[in-house]
Design an enzyme around this catalytic site. Structure first.
Site, short mmCIF file in Angstrom:
data_model
loop_
_atom_site.label_atom_id
_atom_site.label_comp_id
_atom_site.label_asym_id
_atom_site.label_seq_id
_atom_site.Cartn_x
_atom_site.Cartn_y
_atom_site.Cartn_z
N HIS A 141 0.87 -1.18 0.00
CA HIS A 141 0.00 0.00 0.00
C HIS A 141 0.91 1.23 0.00
O HIS A 141 2.01 1.18 0.54
CB HIS A 141 -0.82 -0.06 1.29
CG HIS A 141 -1.88 0.97 1.44
ND1 HIS A 141 -1.61 2.26 1.84
CD2 HIS A 141 -3.23 0.91 1.28
CE1 HIS A 141 -2.75 2.95 1.92
NE2 HIS A 141 -3.75 2.15 1.58
N LYS A 197 -10.29 -0.52 10.62
CA LYS A 197 -10.52 -1.73 9.83
C LYS A 197 -10.82 -2.93 10.74
O LYS A 197 -11.02 -4.04 10.29
CB LYS A 197 -9.30 -2.03 8.95
CG LYS A 197 -9.01 -0.89 7.97
CD LYS A 197 -7.97 -1.28 6.97
CE LYS A 197 -7.29 -0.09 6.32
NZ LYS A 197 -8.05 0.56 5.26
N CYS A 243 -4.85 2.60 -3.52
CA CYS A 243 -3.56 3.04 -2.95
C CYS A 243 -2.44 2.06 -3.25
O CYS A 243 -1.50 1.92 -2.46
CB CYS A 243 -3.65 3.29 -1.45
SG CYS A 243 -4.76 4.62 -1.02
C1 LIG Z 1 -2.45 -2.72 3.52
C2 LIG Z 1 -2.73 -1.35 4.04
N1 LIG Z 1 -1.75 -0.65 4.61
C3 LIG Z 1 -1.94 0.57 5.12
C4 LIG Z 1 -3.17 1.18 5.09
C5 LIG Z 1 -3.30 2.55 5.65
O1 LIG Z 1 -4.21 2.60 6.69
P1 LIG Z 1 -4.68 4.01 7.25
O2 LIG Z 1 -5.17 4.80 6.08
O3 LIG Z 1 -5.75 3.69 8.22
O4 LIG Z 1 -3.50 4.65 7.88
C6 LIG Z 1 -4.23 0.50 4.50
C7 LIG Z 1 -5.56 1.14 4.41
O5 LIG Z 1 -6.19 1.22 3.40
C8 LIG Z 1 -4.00 -0.80 3.96
O6 LIG Z 1 -5.00 -1.48 3.38
#
Ligand SMILES: Cc1ncc(COP(=O)(O)O)c(C=O)c1O
Lengths: 411, 156
Positions: free
Chosen positions: A116, A220, A368
């Site tokens: 991500h 989540k 993302c």
């Molecule tokens: C695999 C992964 N890493 C990191 C994130 C980032 O999470 P947050 O936006 O809550 O910081 C997400 C959220 O979409 C994710 O799916």
């Protein structure tokens, strides 16, 4: 199943929502809202900075939330749990604090193509500032990792850190963490795990994994927004410089300078997300009434059904392993939480817009993960994600709507 | 459109009103002036410009021929969602034969009017990708700096 769904205010709505976007944000059960509300009503006050009764109640609630998280991921010490605002902030903390201190010109950080942006950009920012290299581990055709590439990178002797996702938020595939961690540790590299997706779909035991850092977000995991967690091994956290500066994170401040507080306060500058941490602990307590076996069995049945149904749709292509997948429960090759697909000649935005208008929530875009989409040779995909409350009826409604959308755009 | 997406009450964008109206779908299924090559005979003088919407990967390339300050030929190529492709198709018909001055005053609202369906904030960039591309092709012709998305969207 009804008993689970009934506990979620949004899922009680009529007509029944079809919510297949839990990977972006899970819904929140009454128990969590009640806990947050109870804290607001009877304990709301800042933590660690008052002698009065409420300040004490609030501090107890906040620190007890820390213990709940500690137990949930089986950390050795409570002060190895740092509350942040999100998974993203937790990863940035590692990059800015540990990275700034320990990475130097010529060092390398290993990332996988599944990552991500939250687990890519903080390292790219360091790349510019510190002159380090980023070495990429590609995927195989099924969404598994090219472990041979990881080994080659590690053998260069330059790798100081492997930053890896525990579960792809696009393909739903889970890299073999025990293998990655043991390979990395053999060459002296640390491992930082992005558990943003994994946290709601599989048990995580940081001692058994022996990972060095692990990050996730509350939202989540059926908890409120605005709270995340960084786990780090105590010796590492102790040796790292503070990240953000401010109140709470100091031992002493003079006109000449400051000395940082002990863990975990050192990394929790300013007023922390107290209500949100209380909500996160309530979410964990709520989730623990169900066994991981039951949760996984349910979610995997739903995903299996999804795959079977989607495969019957002409011109629909499931990304990664699910394209030709064998059902085997608790197998690392299995999918958890989500899968993504493309539909020939139907753009993801058109599909999800048409579905959205029927009250069916899916996510479209690159989720993302632009490097992963580039690797797959597509600009965007549709993601269907599930949670503890997802029903077969939701999948059926979604599949029916996909067929209708296809017909509408290309009769 | 969801509550809170926009403060403008005059825009009618109820969930019930279909973005995928027949004329939009018609342009999407049968795009006008679409071709991979500039269709002008004076190919050497054709202006070719591409823009991309990174968030969804939609791309549009326009080929323009401009003679005596007037668009004498326009064709385009692209991939993307129904809205972005239909909007570009409509815009290509609209732009044909227009003077540089007339193109300068072309606004997002003109594109929305061509589409004739409610465009919520989520789809603004889809609807305006073609306009953005044409505007910047015109700038390229004039030897001017490219305009940003905010400028394309803000001139409504
Ligand atoms: C695999 C992964 N890493 C990191 C994130 C980032 O999470 P947050 O936006 O809550 O910081 C997400 C959220 O979409 C994710 O799916």
């Amino acid at each position: 199943m009804d008993a689970v769904r009934r506990q979620f205010p949004y899922l009680r709505a009529k007509p029944q929502p079809v919510y297949l976007d839990s990977a972006a944000m899970a819904q929140v059960p009454d128990a969590v809202l009640d806990a947050v509300n109870a804290w607001e009503q009877s304990s709301r006050s800042n933590v660690h900075r008052g002698m009065h009764e409420r300040a004490e109640a609030s501090t107890i609630a906040y620190e007890s939330a820390r213990s709940t998280v500690q137990t949930f991921i089986n950390a050795t010490h409570a002060d190895e749990i740092i509350f942040t605002k999100s998974c993203t902030e937790a990863i940035n903390l590692v990059a800015r604090s540990w990275g700034e201190q320990n990475l130097h010109t010529g060092d390398a950080v290993v990332l996988s193509i599944l990552e991500h942006h939250s687990n890519i950009v903080p390292w790219q920012q360091l790349q510019e500032r510190k002159g380090i290299d980023i070495l990429w581990v590609d995927m195989d055709d099924e969404g598994g990792l090219r472990y041979d590439q990881l080994e080659t990178h590690l053998q260069s002797g330059r790798v100081k850190l492997v930053a890896i996702t525990a579960l792809s938020n696009v393909l739903g595939t889970a890299p073999d963490l025990p293998k990655i961690i043991s390979l990395a540790h053999k060459t002296g590299a640390l491992v930082s795990v992005d558990a943003a997706q994994a946290i709601a779909h599989m048990p995580i035991d940081v001692q058994e994994l022996d990972c060095d850092f692990l990050a996730f977000s509350g939202h989540k995991l059926y908890a409120p927004t605005g709270v995340g967690v960084l786990y780090g091994k105590r010796e590492l956290l102790q040796s790292m410089p503070p990240f953000l500066g401010g109140g709470m994170m100091i031992r002493n401040v003079t006109t000449e300078g400051f000395s940082p507080a002990d863990l975990p306060a050192k990394f929790e500058a300013g007023t922390p997300p107290i209500a949100q941490a209380v909500g996160l602990a309530a979410a964990i307590d709520w989730l623990k009434q169900y066994s991981w076996k039951d949760i996984q069995t349910h979610e995997q049945e739903i995903l299996q059904l999804t795959i079977d149904r989607l495969k019957s749709i002409p011109a629909l292509h499931i990304l990664g392993a699910a394209g030709n997948f064998q059902f085997s429960i608790f197998n690392f090759q299995f999918l958890h939480g989500c899968l993504s697909f493309t539909l020939s000649s139907v753009h993801p935005h058109d599909l999800t817009e048409i579905l959205g208008r029927k009250g069916i929530a899916l996510r479209a875009g690159h989720h993302c993960c632009m490097p992963l989409h580039k690797r797959l040779g597509i600009p965007a995909s549709n993601r269907l994600s599930v949670g503890i409350y997802t029903t077969k009826e939701e999948i059926d409604a979604c599949v029916k709507a996909i067929l209708e959308a296809q017909k509408k755009l290309h009769p | 459109m969801r509550k809170g997406d926009s403060g403008s009450a005059e825009k009618i964008t109820p969930l019930t009103m279909d973005v995928y109206a027949e004329n939009v779908l018609d342009h999407y299924r049968h795009p006008r002036n679409k071709s991979q090559e500039p269709k002008t005979k004076v190919q050497d003088s054709a202006i070719i410009h591409t823009e991309e919407n990174l968030s969804c990967g939609d791309t549009v390339t326009v080929h323009l021929a401009i003679e005596n300050d007037r668009i004498t030929s326009i064709s385009w190529d692209g991939t993307g969602c129904a809205i972005s492709q239909a909007a570009m198709s409509m815009l290509s018909e609209e732009s044909s034969g227009k003077s540089i001055r007339e193109m300068e005053v072309l606004m997002p609202q003109n594109v929305y009017d061509l589409l004739g369906v409610p465009i919520g904030p989520r789809r603004t960039k889809c609807a305006l990708l073609g306009l953005h591309t044409v505007k910047n092709a015109m700038r390229k012709h004039a030897g001017k700096e490219m305009q940003r998305w905010t400028e394309t969207m803000g001139s409504s």
